[in-house]
Design an enzyme around this catalytic site. Structure first.
Site, PDB file in Angstrom:
ATOM      1  CE  LYS A  98     -65.888   0.215  34.371  1.00 19.57           C
ATOM      2  NZ  LYS A  98     -64.590   0.326  33.728  1.00 19.57           N
TER       3      LYS A  98
ATOM      4  CE  LYS B 251     -65.024   4.589  39.855  1.00 16.57           C
ATOM      5  NZ  LYS B 251     -63.996   3.909  39.156  1.00 16.57           N
TER       6      LYS B 251
ATOM      7  CE  LYS C 136     -62.781   8.873  32.168  1.00 15.70           C
ATOM      8  NZ  LYS C 136     -61.823   8.156  31.348  1.00 15.70           N
TER       9      LYS C 136
END
Ligand code: TYM
Length: 330
Positions: free
Chosen positions: A111, A194, A197
């Site tokens: 992230k 994966k 969002k």
């Protein structure tokens, strides 16, 4: 009775990965277990800086959780910021985890790398400590999640064991539970990543609120492989295997069993799309009607918070006592 706890972030619309990897298990587990499910709005603040967005997403997500089948009479559904014990225990967890352990978290590395020039908050780094608090506050035996949460559950176990060694038996050491099929749903356009969002485009993500025609289009355009054989092999045939796993999860079979019924990709894509549309249809209808009554949603969440606080406050008091913090009245 087994105690179950799991949570979801209100960071945007819920997708098929969230549903097959986690939410469906929450619904099926609620009648056999003592179930607690949180909408973790404070976690969402690690990547949010605009006013009002998280609150609105929280209400929308509450409607989704009830629409997929969580029964407020049976399961305790609450919002994290309504239960202040989460942040209180969160600090203690930060003092029980090391900088080195947090530095090894792959989700933080991914992230932070994705945000590059953007603001990378300290909260993004200490996130797993707050997640450990979410879990340990409820004396959870089982944590039903998707495969991507493995490292977070492992660090929670390490933190619980370390705390128990330092201060005496305080926390239940929880275990991770994943579904047989659907623990890692991947992006239909990029089947080695994966479904998420935070991924680039929407074409490979199936949202719970997508129209049936949009869902069918997304499945028809799903990336498969260059050969044309249908069999289940995650490593060598990620696209086809993802479709097989989704269809298996929707129809209660194994991916290998599903594969035996297909020779070509076209019918597999079509049937997977149709199966998903059928699973989502009643959820979409319930979601629409639940969102029409915001006051009722808010009432359900208030009740959830009250029930959650009974458990959370007693665990927090136990942790304070075992640490030996000076009580208010000596
Ligand atoms: P979140 O909000 O990203 O996802 C919610 C749940 O959905 C699962 N999931 C998936 N499962 C299969 N395939 C996918 N592509 C997929 N994408 C998401 C996740 O594994 C998760 O179970 N850190 C957590 C939130 C959290 C939490 C907790 C979870 C905070 N505190 C305590 C469990 C217990 C997260 O970001 O999930």
């Amino acid at each position: 009775m087994t105690r179950v706890l799991s949570c979801i972030q209100p960071t945007g619309p819920v997708h098929l990965g969230n549903y097959l990897g986690a939410l469906r298990n929450w619904v099926s587990g609620q009648h056999e277990c003592d179930a607690f499910h949180g909408i973790v709005d404070l976690h969402a603040l690690t990547v949010t800086d605009r006013p009002g967005v998280v609150g609105e997403n929280t209400l929308e997500l509450a409607a989704t959780l009830f629409a997929v089948g969580l029964d407020p009479e049976v399961a305790t559904v609450f919002v994290q910021s309504h239960v202040p014990e989460h942040t209180q225990l969160g600090w203690i967890m930060e003092c029980t985890v090391s900088y080195g352990e947090l530095s090894r978290m792959t989700q933080f590395k991914d992230k932070a790398a994705k945000r590059e020039a953007d603001f990378v908050s300290a909260g993004l780094f200490t996130y797993p400590a707050l997640q450990a608090a979410d879990i340990l506050l409820y004396d959870a035996d089982d944590v039903p999640v998707g495969e991507d949460q493995r490292q977070h559950i492992e660090i929670t176990r390490d933190i619980a064991e370390r705390f128990n060694t330092r201060f005496g038996a305080t926390f239940v050491v929880p275990k991770m539970v994943t579904p047989k099929a659907g623990a890692k749903v991947t992006d239909l356009q990029d089947p080695t990543s994966k479904m998420s969002k935070s991924s680039g485009g929407d074409a490979g993500i199936v949202y719970l609120h997508d129209d049936p025609s949009v869902i069918m289009k997304k499945f028809k355009r799903a990336v498969t492989d260059s050969d044309s054989e249908v069999h289940f092999d995650r490593a060598h045939k990620p696209g086809v295997s993802n479709l097989l796993e989704i269809l298996a999860a929707c129809t209660g079979r194994s991916p290998e069993e599903v594969a035996a019924g297909y020779q070509q990709y076209g019918p597999l894509k079509n049937d997977t799309g149709e199966a998903v549309v059928e699973v989502l249809r009643p959820i979409q209808e319930r979601h629409r009607s639940l969102l029409e009554d915001r006051a009722e949603l808010s009432r359900l969440l208030r009740r959830g918070a009250e029930k959650a606080r009974v458990v959370a406050s007693s665990t927090l008091a136990r942790a304070y006592r075992n640490i030996g913090l000076l009580p208010l009245d000596v």
